[in-house]
Structures are given as C-alpha cells and as structure tokens.
Scaffold this active site. Structure first.
Site: not given
Ligand SMILES: *Cc1c(COP(=O)(O)O)cnc(C)c1O
Length: 471
Positions: A113
C-alpha cells in the site's frame, strides 16, 4: 483526460477534481473515459527508464491538470531508493523456473500500500497547497492501510490524519509501527471494539454532513482513483524486468481483497501491456474466486467473514470490483447501476453466469482465480523457505499457492509480494518455528515512545476528539 462514473452519471471530471473525492455523486466509482494505448515502440522507449520517470510517463497519460514539471517532481520525490530500499523500487526476484516475486513491500510500512499511498501524500499536499485548503483524513484500519496512510501523510502541510483501529487487535509490529509516529498531524485512536466498530464510527461521522463540511473530513480508501493509477506503474516495471522483447507476454498473480491491486493490473492490460493472465488469489474469504469460477457475485454478511492469517484480505465485498464489472459489461453504466445499486442491496448477490459477458472475463480480459487456506499458507511458507531459501508473508503465500495452479509453459508468472513476513510474525513462527527476518531499521521499534488515545466505540467521543484537535 476526463473521468466518468461507473453508474452513468453525466458529469465528466478532471484528475485533480476527483483526487480528493471518494465516490461519484451517484455512488459509482470513477474511471477514465478511455484507456490510453501504449504500443511496442513506447514500451521500447520506456524500458530503460528509472521507476520515477516511468511513473511520470504513465501518470501523464491520465493527469492533464498538473503542469508536467510539477508532476515529474512529485514522482521523483516519491519513488526514491531512500524510501523504497533499492534503486529498482520494485525489484524482481526469481524463485524457480518461470516463477518470480515482484517486491512491492520495501516502503516505510513494509506492505504494497506504500506504493500508492506515498504518491497520494505528495499529491494531496500539492493540491491542497494550490487550493489553500486543509483536509482531515478519517479512517478505520485493521493494519496495513492505516499505517501506510499515516506514513504517507506525516508532516505534510494541510493534512491531518485521524486513524481508528481496534484496540489491541493489530499485530504487535503493526501497533508499534503506527503508534510510534509522534508527528503532530497524526492521531492514533484505538477504539475499544472490533474493526467493524471502527468502520461504523467512520461511516457515522461521514454521514453527518454538517460535521463533515465544518471539519473538512476526507478519506483515503482503496476506491481512490489516484491510488489505483499509482499501482498501474509497477505492472509495467515488473513486466520490463521479466522480459527482453517488447511483445513478450507474462502473467501476474495478485493476493486480493478489495480488488484494488489487481484492478490496476486490469488497467495496465487494457492499455496494451502484454499480460496473458491476471490471477486473483483469495484466502478463505473467497467472494472473488467464487465470481471468477461461477459468475455469481455474492457478498458475505459480517458473520460469514472469516478472520484469517492473511487478515488484509479478509473482506466481505470487494470495493473496487464495480470498476471491472463496468468494463466487462461494455461500460454500460445503467446495467452496472442496476447490479450494484439495486440487485446487491436487495438480494446480496447478482448472477452473470449465463451472460455472454461473463465468459469474456477469462477469454478477453485474462482473468483466472483460486483460493488458499490457512493450511495452504503454512505449507507454502515452509516450502518456499526450506526449498527456495525465501521467506514470504502470509498474503504472498496465498498468491504463490494459487500461482502454481495457473502456470503456463513459456509464460513467466510474477507473484506480487504484498507484505513482508515481519508484519505477521505469529503465523511465520507457526510455519517455521522461528521469528521472521526484520529489516535492520525496524530493530527495537516496539520499545519506542508511543502516541495513541484509547476511546470507547462511541461516535460522539470520536467527534469530540476531532473537533478538539482541528485548529
Ligand atoms: C491490502 C492488502 C491486500 C489486498 O489488496 P486489495 O487491493 O485490497 O485487493 C493484500 N495483501 C496485503 C498485505 C495488503 O495489505
């Protein structure tokens, strides 16, 4: 470039207008009016670019209301080796023949993120400064999103963050990461309750329109178009590292929850990046796997949402999924509205199984899917460590497990590494009988001074806190 709503609203907006907004006025999600096309000559030219320059080139196709020199400077300031650990920013690691890990988790909070949120922090500061405005970001987090938002917004002019999280329920490392931020514009609110209580509080505050306007409340959730756009860049960067010829195809497997990450892959593919398959990997919360297998999209009630050892994928509905469905239905806003605004609230599901469009999810858009369980996760973490010498986190393990089921001869498979193992230490210890590796700069983070306010799960008290801390 103009942006439209997936539910057919006639308004068309520019990038900076939707940057600070959430949903479109009709409840839909914003998408560009068209996907700019990238040909092999352009790919050949981009192949040699450093990540920040590549980001600038891709963003330029979608952003025409920030002067190019400013946009280039924002990208250059965001994607540095200092912040992301390597000059490649998203280095590709070969695991074994045909199988690669693309590292998206070397930013400040050790989860993918950061890739988008770090850019968002700089874009917000830039746009708010231009407007002479302030924004107070209110959010709810069970871990990764909240910390990524705080690390992106810390010290930024014109922005404050109020982040609620369920008191004592995040992993010890995640708590240490968030609560050790001492910046004056970052407010950690530990709510005595569960994640749903935090989310309900955020909703209640946002639904009080007078309060929302008076205190200029905004969000940074995963439906934000700028976040999605920032993620498109690393699909290109991964493809460049895995290929030598400009028409070579690769596949990606994406550990998925809200469909934000893989939706960026869909955008890259629509732009002409030679992607064979986009594989959606879910955990026990398999809303998306069920859709891609059956054509039935059935959201789960809270009681049916499992708490798993890959918690950032524990979702009951996938908030970005509407973007893909809009494209799948030939960009029919009226039909998309009927499915998401009428059928889903009424029936908790919609069914496209017999619709000719559904078959195209695989044949025309390259989608495939699979699911993984706690036992799969443990086995994959163990196998990857013992046989290949690489430690992966629980979410990435879900991706690897599903990727292996979708390998095709001659087509490299890139699994997106979405977090580092240190964030989910308990499951690593369960799988390997040892503590996860930890990047040196996080040594002793648990002992740092903390700034966090514990509050009951009470909307009035959260509002009072915000009011008292907005100058
Ligand atoms: C947010 C997240 C996901 C999922 O990603 P999306 O964009 O919501 O599909 C997967 N793995 C981790 C470690 C995350 O923080």
């Amino acid at each position: 470039m103009r942006y439209l709503s997936t539910r057919g609203h006639p308004d068309r907006k520019r990038f900076c207008e939707i940057l600070l907004e959430g949903l479109a006025p009709d409840g839909g999600l914003y998408l560009p009016e068209h996907y700019p096309q990238v040909d092999t000559a352009t790919l050949a030219r981009w192949r040699r670019l450093p990540y920040a320059e590549l980001a600038f080139e891709i963003l330029s196709l979608y952003v025409d209301d920030i002067p190019p020199a400013d946009l280039r400077a924002l990208c250059a300031r965001t994607y540095t080796a200092e912040v992301f650990g390597t000059p490649e920013i998203v280095p590709l690691k070969r695991l074994e023949d045909g199988l690669y890990l693309e590292a998206l988790s070397n930013g400040p909070t050790l989860a993918f993120k950061d890739m988008a949120m770090q850019l968002l922090g700089n874009l917000f500061e830039y746009e708010l400064g231009r407007r002479g405005e302030q924004l107070n970001i209110l959010g709810a987090t069970s871990g990764d999103t909240g910390s990524a938002a705080e690390y992106a917004m810390r010290g930024k002019q014109g922005v404050r963050v109020f982040m609620t999280s369920p008191d004592g329920r995040m992993s010890p490392f995640q708590q240490a990461q968030m609560f050790s931020l001492l910046d004056a514009n970052i407010h950690n609110l530990a709510i005595r309750g569960v994640f749903d209580d935090c989310q309900d509080i955020v909703k209640a505050v946002s639904n009080d329109l007078a309060f929302k306007r008076r205190y200029r409340i905004g969000t940074v959730n995963s439906i934000n178009w700028a976040r999605l756009l920032a993620q498109v860049v690393y699909y290109f960067a991964g493809w460049f590292q895995a290929t030598t010829a400009d028409d070579q195809r690769v596949s990606f497997t994406v550990p998925s929850g809200n469909f934000g990450n893989v939706c960026a892959g869909h955008v890259a593919r629509m732009m002409g990046l030679p992607i064979e398959r986009l594989v959606v990997a879910t955990n026990e919360n398999d809303v998306l796997d069920e859709f891609f297998r059956t054509g039935i999209y059935r959201v789960r009630p809270g009681a049916e949402t499992h708490e798993t050892s890959s918690p950032s994928m524990d979702i009951s509905k996938a908030s970005n999924f509407e973007r893909f469905v809009f494209d799948l239905l030939g960009r029919d806003g009226e039909r998309t509205r009927a499915l998401f605004a009428d059928a889903l609230p009424r029936d908790g599901r919609f069914v496209l199984s017999a619709d000719p469009a559904f078959a195209q999810a695989a044949t025309r858009y390259g989608f495939a899917s699979g699911r993984s369980t706690h036992a799969d996760r443990l086995a994959t973490i163990r196998d990857t460590w013992q046989r290949l010498g690489t430690m992966v986190d629980t979410h990435t393990a879900d991706g690897l497990k599903v990727a292996r089921e979708q390998l095709q001869p001659g087509i490299p498979m890139l699994v997106l590494e979405t977090a580092l193992p240190v964030k989910f230490a308990a499951t690593i210890v369960e799988a390997l009988g040892r503590e996860p590796q930890r990047p040196a700069k996080y040594d002793g983070i648990e002992a740092l001074p903390r700034r966090v306010t514990v509050l009951p799960a009470d909307v009035q008290q959260v509002k009072a806190y915000i009011a008292a801390h907005c100058a």
